[in-house]
Design a protein around this motif. Sequence first.
Motif, PDB file in Angstrom:
ATOM      1  N   MET A 280      44.915  64.218  41.230  1.00 35.39           N
ATOM      2  CA  MET A 280      44.414  65.451  41.868  1.00 35.39           C
ATOM      3  C   MET A 280      45.747  66.299  42.460  1.00 35.39           C
ATOM      4  SD  MET A 280      41.248  65.913  41.585  1.00 35.39           S
ATOM      5  CE  MET A 280      41.431  65.411  39.793  1.00 35.39           C
ATOM      6  N   VAL A 281      46.618  65.227  43.003  1.00 31.22           N
ATOM      7  CA  VAL A 281      47.838  65.851  43.694  1.00 31.22           C
ATOM      8  C   VAL A 281      48.513  66.755  42.655  1.00 31.22           C
ATOM      9  CG1 VAL A 281      49.694  65.131  44.956  1.00 31.22           C
ATOM     10  CG2 VAL A 281      47.735  64.226  45.738  1.00 31.22           C
ATOM     11  N   ILE A 282      48.459  66.007  41.403  1.00 34.60           N
ATOM     12  CA  ILE A 282      49.606  66.754  40.444  1.00 34.60           C
ATOM     13  C   ILE A 282      48.925  67.991  40.401  1.00 34.60           C
ATOM     14  CG2 ILE A 282      50.044  66.234  37.958  1.00 34.60           C
ATOM     15  CD1 ILE A 282      50.173  63.242  38.513  1.00 34.60           C
ATOM     16  N   LYS A 283      47.762  68.053  39.925  1.00 39.58           N
ATOM     17  CA  LYS A 283      46.893  69.406  39.619  1.00 39.58           C
ATOM     18  C   LYS A 283      47.320  70.430  40.703  1.00 39.58           C
ATOM     19  CE  LYS A 283      42.336  70.920  38.075  1.00 39.58           C
ATOM     20  NZ  LYS A 283      41.006  70.643  37.752  1.00 39.58           N
ATOM     21  N   ARG A 284      47.386  69.811  42.047  1.00 40.11           N
ATOM     22  CA  ARG A 284      47.570  70.782  43.076  1.00 40.11           C
ATOM     23  C   ARG A 284      49.003  71.063  43.301  1.00 40.11           C
ATOM     24  NH1 ARG A 284      44.004  72.693  46.837  1.00 40.11           N
ATOM     25  NH2 ARG A 284      45.008  73.543  49.004  1.00 40.11           N
ATOM     26  N   ILE A 285      49.973  70.502  43.442  1.00 39.97           N
ATOM     27  CA  ILE A 285      51.281  70.665  43.323  1.00 39.97           C
ATOM     28  C   ILE A 285      52.166  70.363  42.420  1.00 39.97           C
ATOM     29  CG2 ILE A 285      50.864  69.986  45.895  1.00 39.97           C
ATOM     30  CD1 ILE A 285      52.446  67.510  45.672  1.00 39.97           C
ATOM     31  N   GLY A 286      51.801  69.848  41.373  1.00 42.76           N
ATOM     32  CA  GLY A 286      52.482  69.719  40.039  1.00 42.76           C
ATOM     33  C   GLY A 286      53.287  68.665  39.939  1.00 42.76           C
ATOM     34  N   TYR A 287      53.953  68.463  38.731  1.00 44.56           N
ATOM     35  CA  TYR A 287      54.499  66.756  38.401  1.00 44.56           C
ATOM     36  C   TYR A 287      55.813  66.476  39.435  1.00 44.56           C
ATOM     37  CZ  TYR A 287      51.555  66.450  34.108  1.00 44.56           C
ATOM     38  OH  TYR A 287      50.757  66.307  33.229  1.00 44.56           O
ATOM     39  N   LYS A 288      56.530  67.701  39.532  1.00 41.72           N
ATOM     40  CA  LYS A 288      57.894  67.380  40.149  1.00 41.72           C
ATOM     41  C   LYS A 288      57.619  67.217  41.599  1.00 41.72           C
ATOM     42  CE  LYS A 288      60.813  70.782  41.501  1.00 41.72           C
ATOM     43  NZ  LYS A 288      61.796  71.746  41.273  1.00 41.72           N
ATOM     44  N   ASN A 289      56.969  67.920  42.255  1.00 44.40           N
ATOM     45  CA  ASN A 289      56.664  67.676  43.769  1.00 44.40           C
ATOM     46  C   ASN A 289      56.039  66.278  43.909  1.00 44.40           C
ATOM     47  OD1 ASN A 289      57.862  70.071  44.495  1.00 44.40           O
ATOM     48  ND2 ASN A 289      55.904  71.361  44.383  1.00 44.40           N
ATOM     49  N   THR A 290      55.045  66.038  43.041  1.00 45.96           N
ATOM     50  CA  THR A 290      54.422  64.781  43.111  1.00 45.96           C
ATOM     51  C   THR A 290      55.315  63.493  42.995  1.00 45.96           C
ATOM     52  OG1 THR A 290      52.200  65.610  42.511  1.00 45.96           O
ATOM     53  CG2 THR A 290      52.565  63.044  42.293  1.00 45.96           C
ATOM     54  N   MET A 291      56.492  63.646  42.066  1.00 50.19           N
ATOM     55  CA  MET A 291      57.465  62.713  42.148  1.00 50.19           C
ATOM     56  C   MET A 291      58.316  62.451  43.304  1.00 50.19           C
ATOM     57  SD  MET A 291      58.692  63.770  38.058  1.00 50.19           S
ATOM     58  CE  MET A 291      57.776  64.099  36.825  1.00 50.19           C
ATOM     59  N   ALA A 292      58.601  63.720  43.840  1.00 50.29           N
ATOM     60  CA  ALA A 292      59.266  63.680  45.085  1.00 50.29           C
ATOM     61  C   ALA A 292      58.614  63.119  46.227  1.00 50.29           C
ATOM     62  CB  ALA A 292      59.741  65.184  45.584  1.00 50.29           C
ATOM     63  N   LEU A 293      57.206  63.201  46.545  1.00 51.37           N
ATOM     64  CA  LEU A 293      56.295  62.660  47.389  1.00 51.37           C
ATOM     65  C   LEU A 293      56.273  61.194  47.104  1.00 51.37           C
ATOM     66  CD1 LEU A 293      54.096  62.845  49.521  1.00 51.37           C
ATOM     67  CD2 LEU A 293      52.492  63.586  47.821  1.00 51.37           C
ATOM     68  N   SER A 294      56.136  60.740  45.862  1.00 49.24           N
ATOM     69  CA  SER A 294      56.275  59.343  45.876  1.00 49.24           C
ATOM     70  C   SER A 294      57.286  58.522  46.151  1.00 49.24           C
ATOM     71  CB  SER A 294      55.989  58.957  44.222  1.00 49.24           C
ATOM     72  OG  SER A 294      57.261  59.214  43.717  1.00 49.24           O
ATOM     73  N   PHE A 295      58.454  59.201  46.218  1.00 48.41           N
ATOM     74  CA  PHE A 295      59.555  58.230  46.933  1.00 48.41           C
ATOM     75  C   PHE A 295      59.446  58.045  48.334  1.00 48.41           C
ATOM     76  CE2 PHE A 295      61.741  59.695  42.745  1.00 48.41           C
ATOM     77  CZ  PHE A 295      62.044  58.550  42.323  1.00 48.41           C
ATOM     78  N   LEU A 296      58.846  59.044  48.960  1.00 52.32           N
ATOM     79  CA  LEU A 296      58.717  58.691  50.397  1.00 52.32           C
ATOM     80  C   LEU A 296      57.826  57.814  50.737  1.00 52.32           C
ATOM     81  CD1 LEU A 296      58.716  62.577  51.622  1.00 52.32           C
ATOM     82  CD2 LEU A 296      60.770  61.073  51.663  1.00 52.32           C
ATOM     83  N   MET A 297      56.685  57.802  50.074  1.00 50.30           N
ATOM     84  CA  MET A 297      55.704  56.415  49.882  1.00 50.30           C
ATOM     85  C   MET A 297      56.387  55.179  49.766  1.00 50.30           C
ATOM     86  SD  MET A 297      52.385  58.116  47.686  1.00 50.30           S
ATOM     87  CE  MET A 297      51.622  59.635  48.334  1.00 50.30           C
ATOM     88  N   PHE A 298      57.192  55.172  48.736  1.00 49.17           N
ATOM     89  CA  PHE A 298      58.045  53.839  48.434  1.00 49.17           C
ATOM     90  C   PHE A 298      58.975  53.564  49.743  1.00 49.17           C
ATOM     91  CE2 PHE A 298      58.155  54.826  43.779  1.00 49.17           C
ATOM     92  CZ  PHE A 298      57.685  53.328  43.498  1.00 49.17           C
ATOM     93  N   ALA A 299      59.561  54.720  50.454  1.00 54.00           N
ATOM     94  CA  ALA A 299      60.407  54.235  51.514  1.00 54.00           C
ATOM     95  C   ALA A 299      59.526  53.664  52.500  1.00 54.00           C
ATOM     96  CB  ALA A 299      61.119  55.434  52.090  1.00 54.00           C
ATOM     97  N   LEU A 300      58.435  54.358  52.911  1.00 46.67           N
ATOM     98  CA  LEU A 300      57.570  53.866  54.048  1.00 46.67           C
ATOM     99  C   LEU A 300      57.073  52.457  53.798  1.00 46.67           C
ATOM    100  CD1 LEU A 300      55.759  54.111  56.527  1.00 46.67           C
ATOM    101  CD2 LEU A 300      53.758  55.108  55.107  1.00 46.67           C
ATOM    102  N   GLY A 301      56.674  52.041  52.405  1.00 40.15           N
ATOM    103  CA  GLY A 301      56.293  50.627  52.181  1.00 40.15           C
ATOM    104  C   GLY A 301      57.615  49.778  52.380  1.00 40.15           C
ATOM    105  N   PHE A 302      58.608  50.072  51.910  1.00 41.81           N
ATOM    106  CA  PHE A 302      60.035  49.352  52.099  1.00 41.81           C
ATOM    107  C   PHE A 302      60.265  48.867  53.417  1.00 41.81           C
ATOM    108  CE2 PHE A 302      61.299  51.030  47.671  1.00 41.81           C
ATOM    109  CZ  PHE A 302      60.600  49.811  46.972  1.00 41.81           C
ATOM    110  N   TYR A 303      60.010  50.061  54.212  1.00 42.58           N
ATOM    111  CA  TYR A 303      60.312  49.990  55.742  1.00 42.58           C
ATOM    112  C   TYR A 303      59.502  48.763  56.258  1.00 42.58           C
ATOM    113  CZ  TYR A 303      60.478  50.799  60.663  1.00 42.58           C
ATOM    114  OH  TYR A 303      60.815  50.402  61.809  1.00 42.58           O
TER     115      TYR A 303
END
Length: 386
Positions: free
Chosen positions: A50-73
């Motif tokens: 649903m997020v991909i449909k709304r903001i596109g592939y590229k922006n979803t990829m960028a968002l995923s790295f912020l999620m990674f960073a939160l998990g690693f923290y």
Amino acid sequence: MFFAIGFALGINSYLVPLLNKALQISSGQSYLVIAATFSAFLIFSYPASMVIKRIGYKNTMALSFLMFALGFYLFIPSAELESLPLFLLASFISGMGNAFLQASVNPYITILGPMESAAKRMSIMGIANKLAWPISPVFLALVINKSVDDVRLTDINLPFYIIIGIFILLGVLAYFSGLPEVKAAGEDSDNVEDAPYAANKTSIFQFPHLILGSITLFLYVGAETISLGTLVDYAVSLNLPNADLYAWIAPIGMTLGYICGVILIPKYLSQSKALLISALVALAGSLLVVFTPAVISIWFVFLMALGCSLMWPALWPLAMADLGKFTKAGSSLLVTAIVGGAVIPTIYGFLKDAIGAQNAYWVAVPCFLFILYYALSGHKIRTSKV
């Protein structure tokens, strides 16, 4: 991005034996870290689409790295408090980032060019992905500069601060990259000629080759995670010196397989034939791991990994063929199937406690048998009504 996926998942192969020793928990409990990572795919694959449909592939990829960073923290306070539940939460959140990245980058590569050569593109991506699996435990070992037996939980703080910084940088680079938005044939079209098989369908559950492909992917990810994620732990259980170095066995096997895929697909080998050969090689490897003497059995994980190498590249295009306007929904279902990486390795962990590490590899055998079935006939099944 594929390297980042492998690097994030490879961290678990270092954490499993570390938590097993530091928290004095069973193997089954320590493998829950892997389960927590992969369980995120079950929950977040559809929201990701649903997020991909709304903001596109590229922006979803960028968002995923912020999620990674939160998990690693969150791994840092987990180590400070020596809390297994907090470790599981950290793994789950990094798994959420992985789910969003996988949901965007895999279909992106699949539909970026001709479908018949999708496995070739995925093989190129796979080389980056699987070489990253052993690099993360080696990176952790180098920064910590201690043997696994001497590491304290708080020793992981510095390497995780470095990893967090790298992943935030990757997210920024992804956001400002020039990646174009792409669409599959017939994805946004009502023209029957663009995707005739999907034209009269009303649900993804009317695509039997997709449903069977999802089951196959579930089993494949579980079996592959065993081959990639258990080597350090298996080496420790066999009392082999320099257990960290055994993490390279599976990625080298998978990389060699990917190189073959780049060279052979589709010019000399079809995607279905590649899946068939891969299933046979992986099945032979899993049986050899179980039946050969324990000291040498670890080396046959190489064959399991070699067989697994072309399964992912071949499965995605075979399962996503002819989906048309259901491409994003089909991709979401396939990403959900990655939860197999939570279930199968956890079964392996508890089997290890019950019957020993070597015999626990039996769990991979039925997985590879089902993959063999899909390669032979499962991917060909279509409903009669078009």
